[in-house]
Design an enzyme around this catalytic site. Sequence first.
Site, PDB file in Angstrom:
ATOM      1  N   ILE A   5     -64.817   2.920 -53.621  1.00 38.84           N
ATOM      2  CA  ILE A   5     -63.603   3.055 -54.423  1.00 38.84           C
ATOM      3  C   ILE A   5     -63.585   2.057 -55.578  1.00 38.84           C
ATOM      4  CG2 ILE A   5     -61.101   2.978 -54.349  1.00 38.84           C
ATOM      5  CD1 ILE A   5     -61.299   3.593 -51.392  1.00 38.84           C
ATOM      6  N   PRO A   6     -63.689   2.548 -56.802  1.00 42.96           N
ATOM      7  CA  PRO A   6     -63.685   1.694 -57.990  1.00 42.96           C
ATOM      8  C   PRO A   6     -62.308   1.144 -58.296  1.00 42.96           C
ATOM      9  CG  PRO A   6     -63.735   3.986 -58.664  1.00 42.96           C
ATOM     10  CD  PRO A   6     -63.756   3.975 -57.163  1.00 42.96           C
ATOM     11  N   CYS A   7     -61.803   0.322 -57.404  1.00 43.27           N
ATOM     12  CA  CYS A   7     -60.454  -0.215 -57.591  1.00 43.27           C
ATOM     13  C   CYS A   7     -60.378  -1.058 -58.857  1.00 43.27           C
ATOM     14  CB  CYS A   7     -60.042  -1.026 -56.363  1.00 43.27           C
ATOM     15  SG  CYS A   7     -61.389  -1.881 -55.571  1.00 43.27           S
ATOM     16  N   HIS A   8     -61.548  -1.437 -59.373  1.00 47.09           N
ATOM     17  CA  HIS A   8     -61.540  -2.245 -60.594  1.00 47.09           C
ATOM     18  C   HIS A   8     -61.135  -1.399 -61.795  1.00 47.09           C
ATOM     19  CE1 HIS A   8     -65.628  -0.560 -60.160  1.00 47.09           C
ATOM     20  NE2 HIS A   8     -65.525  -0.382 -61.456  1.00 47.09           N
TER      21      HIS A   8
END
Length: 105
Positions: A54-57
């Site tokens: 998950i590319p929470c960035h």
Amino acid sequence: MSHSVFTQNVYKIVEAIPQGKVMTYGDVAEKVGSPGAARAVGTAMKNNPDMSKIPCHRVVGSDGGMNGYAFGGQMAKIEKLKQEGVQFRGLKVNLKLSRQGINQK
DNA sequence: CATTTGACAGGAA
DNA sequence: CTTCCTGCCAAAT
């Protein structure tokens, strides 16, 4: 996977964010069907089962800045986004150009 | 079941 | 533009 539909949707949306683009918590909340649940989105993020997946960035605040993500520091997040082609305005993301899904505010 | 917390957002000062 | 306060939603205790 014993999570609520909200969390599942949030993960799905975040994973669907294309490279070089970002989304605010509020936009993600609206995408999952709960407009205004920006905080809930943050809750799901920290519940984040796979940070590598998950590319929470790519999820930023309404101001284009980052509130959480205490992983290597905000600086790492910024550099990562820059590397992906996200337009920055100082230390904050230029949502006017790099916002995904909905147009600017 | 009720209360508190939190990776938020928006408006006012 | 920065700082403080209020409102919202979901999860955790």
